[in-house]
Design a protein around this motif. Structure first.
Motif, PDB file in Angstrom:
ATOM      1  N   LEU A  29      50.268  47.137  27.135  1.00  0.00           N
ATOM      2  CA  LEU A  29      49.033  46.828  26.200  1.00  0.00           C
ATOM      3  C   LEU A  29      47.887  46.389  27.127  1.00  0.00           C
ATOM      4  O   LEU A  29      47.036  46.762  26.678  1.00  0.00           O
ATOM      5  CB  LEU A  29      49.542  45.730  25.390  1.00  0.00           C
ATOM      6  CG  LEU A  29      50.653  45.930  24.290  1.00  0.00           C
ATOM      7  CD1 LEU A  29      50.694  44.408  23.711  1.00  0.00           C
ATOM      8  CD2 LEU A  29      50.454  46.726  23.529  1.00  0.00           C
ATOM      9  N   PHE A  30      48.077  45.784  28.243  1.00  0.00           N
ATOM     10  CA  PHE A  30      46.835  45.438  29.129  1.00  0.00           C
ATOM     11  C   PHE A  30      47.389  44.855  30.547  1.00  0.00           C
ATOM     12  O   PHE A  30      48.592  44.612  30.615  1.00  0.00           O
ATOM     13  CB  PHE A  30      46.318  43.991  28.350  1.00  0.00           C
ATOM     14  CG  PHE A  30      44.945  43.485  28.787  1.00  0.00           C
ATOM     15  CD1 PHE A  30      43.842  43.990  28.199  1.00  0.00           C
ATOM     16  CD2 PHE A  30      44.977  42.779  29.961  1.00  0.00           C
ATOM     17  CE1 PHE A  30      42.571  43.717  28.635  1.00  0.00           C
ATOM     18  CE2 PHE A  30      43.730  42.239  30.259  1.00  0.00           C
ATOM     19  CZ  PHE A  30      42.544  42.957  29.590  1.00  0.00           C
ATOM     20  N   VAL A  31      46.465  45.037  31.415  1.00  0.00           N
ATOM     21  CA  VAL A  31      46.829  44.630  32.839  1.00  0.00           C
ATOM     22  C   VAL A  31      45.851  43.641  33.280  1.00  0.00           C
ATOM     23  O   VAL A  31      44.546  43.681  33.135  1.00  0.00           O
ATOM     24  CB  VAL A  31      46.733  45.929  33.494  1.00  0.00           C
ATOM     25  CG1 VAL A  31      46.856  45.579  35.176  1.00  0.00           C
ATOM     26  CG2 VAL A  31      47.790  46.945  33.349  1.00  0.00           C
ATOM     27  N   GLY A  32      46.253  42.400  33.468  1.00  0.00           N
ATOM     28  CA  GLY A  32      45.584  41.257  33.874  1.00  0.00           C
ATOM     29  C   GLY A  32      45.711  41.360  35.823  1.00  0.00           C
ATOM     30  O   GLY A  32      46.649  41.666  36.200  1.00  0.00           O
ATOM     31  N   ALA A  50      47.605  34.035  42.758  1.00  0.00           N
ATOM     32  CA  ALA A  50      47.193  35.176  42.218  1.00  0.00           C
ATOM     33  C   ALA A  50      47.759  35.642  40.941  1.00  0.00           C
ATOM     34  O   ALA A  50      47.140  36.153  40.212  1.00  0.00           O
ATOM     35  CB  ALA A  50      47.215  36.325  43.397  1.00  0.00           C
ATOM     36  N   TYR A  51      49.001  35.430  40.765  1.00  0.00           N
ATOM     37  CA  TYR A  51      49.636  35.545  39.679  1.00  0.00           C
ATOM     38  C   TYR A  51      49.115  34.891  38.511  1.00  0.00           C
ATOM     39  O   TYR A  51      48.993  35.378  37.273  1.00  0.00           O
ATOM     40  CB  TYR A  51      51.349  35.344  39.818  1.00  0.00           C
ATOM     41  CG  TYR A  51      52.076  36.413  40.462  1.00  0.00           C
ATOM     42  CD1 TYR A  51      51.963  37.798  40.013  1.00  0.00           C
ATOM     43  CD2 TYR A  51      52.951  36.096  41.284  1.00  0.00           C
ATOM     44  CE1 TYR A  51      52.602  38.758  40.811  1.00  0.00           C
ATOM     45  CE2 TYR A  51      53.956  37.090  41.780  1.00  0.00           C
ATOM     46  CZ  TYR A  51      53.588  38.278  41.660  1.00  0.00           C
ATOM     47  OH  TYR A  51      54.375  39.165  42.180  1.00  0.00           O
ATOM     48  N   ARG A 101      45.821  34.622  33.364  1.00  0.00           N
ATOM     49  CA  ARG A 101      44.860  34.011  32.538  1.00  0.00           C
ATOM     50  C   ARG A 101      44.138  35.102  32.079  1.00  0.00           C
ATOM     51  O   ARG A 101      43.331  34.962  31.205  1.00  0.00           O
ATOM     52  CB  ARG A 101      44.059  33.111  33.518  1.00  0.00           C
ATOM     53  CG  ARG A 101      44.783  31.776  33.690  1.00  0.00           C
ATOM     54  CD  ARG A 101      43.697  30.723  34.265  1.00  0.00           C
ATOM     55  NE  ARG A 101      43.240  31.156  35.764  1.00  0.00           N
ATOM     56  CZ  ARG A 101      43.868  30.681  36.827  1.00  0.00           C
ATOM     57  NH1 ARG A 101      44.935  29.851  36.723  1.00  0.00           N
ATOM     58  NH2 ARG A 101      43.518  31.066  38.095  1.00  0.00           N
ATOM     59  N   ALA A 102      44.343  36.328  32.898  1.00  0.00           N
ATOM     60  CA  ALA A 102      43.345  37.379  32.330  1.00  0.00           C
ATOM     61  C   ALA A 102      43.958  38.084  30.907  1.00  0.00           C
ATOM     62  O   ALA A 102      43.192  38.898  30.577  1.00  0.00           O
ATOM     63  CB  ALA A 102      43.129  38.426  33.467  1.00  0.00           C
ATOM     64  N   LEU A 103      44.932  37.907  30.703  1.00  0.00           N
ATOM     65  CA  LEU A 103      45.717  38.611  29.589  1.00  0.00           C
ATOM     66  C   LEU A 103      45.038  37.962  28.261  1.00  0.00           C
ATOM     67  O   LEU A 103      44.841  36.777  27.977  1.00  0.00           O
ATOM     68  CB  LEU A 103      47.231  38.280  29.540  1.00  0.00           C
ATOM     69  CG  LEU A 103      48.057  38.915  30.751  1.00  0.00           C
ATOM     70  CD1 LEU A 103      49.512  38.607  30.752  1.00  0.00           C
ATOM     71  CD2 LEU A 103      48.004  40.401  31.069  1.00  0.00           C
TER      72      LEU A 103
END
Length: 231
Positions: free
Chosen positions: A63-66, A90-91, A96-98
């Motif tokens: 669905l999405f890549v952070g 970094a993970y 947090r970007a999701l």
């Protein structure tokens, strides 16, 4: 979400791992879980460490890549058994970007199959209080209980030197090298293996982790060539 601690020495890192392992919960079912975050990281000397979190729906696919990054000068030293201190910041940025929180973390790395019982999957799971499990491509700690058959889906228990179950040695595809599945946090040993067996698997790695690996490689190349892993 609090900042991830960066110990100032291996002794302090070891003490923190030994303290946090007491918070690991090895119970819980992943029955009915649909959305997970598959995590992988990549690094090339001279550039930042980049990490990706692929939000994956078991019915709809990716669905999405952070993405997240940590500059090389800020990285914790590379020492086997302490990779969570190096990669987790970094993970956390990638997660947090999701657009939404996952139900479970699927990590390229170890859960409790670790000398101090706190691989990166366990560390992230305890830190975020999320169910988590590790799927590693190589053995860090423990020994197989028996020889692993060549057939796809075969599994044998992974045991500590004292004989305590740590997870499973698992063959995802006939004739491929095994994977090492161990619970991280808030999931049982058998439940962790059952969940990995549910995942779509076209190649050696379960598909969510394969996509995360490809995205991490792409992010590393972008970071090296442009100075930014993108978002």
């Amino acid at each position: 979400m609090t900042l991830f601690p960066k110990p100032q020495s291996l002794e302090k890192a070891r003490s923190l791992q030994e303290a946090l392992r007491n918070r690991v919960v090895l119970e819980g079912s992943l029955e009915g879980v649909r959305r997970l975050a598959a995590l992988d990281a990549a690094h090339k000397k001279g550039g930042p460490l980049v990490a990706v979190a692929v939000l994956y729906d078991l019915e709809k696919g990716p669905l999405f890549v952070g993405r997240g990054r940590v500059e090389e000068a800020e990285l914790f030293p590379y020492v086997p058994g302490f990779l969570s201190f190096r990669e987790a910041p970094a993970y956390l940025e990638a997660l947090r970007a999701l657009p939404e929180a996952p139900e479970v973390l699927l990590v390229d790395g170890q859960g409790i199959a670790h000398p101090r019982g706190l691989g990166i999957a366990s560390h992230l799971g305890v830190h975020l209080d999320l169910p988590s499990l590790g799927v590693a491509k190589s053995l860090l700690y423990g020994r197989p209980e028996a020889p692993l058959p060549q057939e796809a889906g075969s599994a044998v228990r992974l045991l500590s030197p004292e004989g305590r179950p740590l997870g499973y040695v698992y063959r995802s595809r006939t004739g491929t090298r095994p994977l090492y599945v161990s619970p991280g946090h808030r999931v049982g040993l058998e439940e962790a293996l059952a969940f990995v067996r549910r995942l779509p698997t076209r190649y050696r790695l379960p598909e969510p982790l394969r996509l995360a690996h490809l995205e991490a490689t792409r992010a590393r190349v972008e970071a090296w060539s442009t100075g930014s892993p993108g978002s």
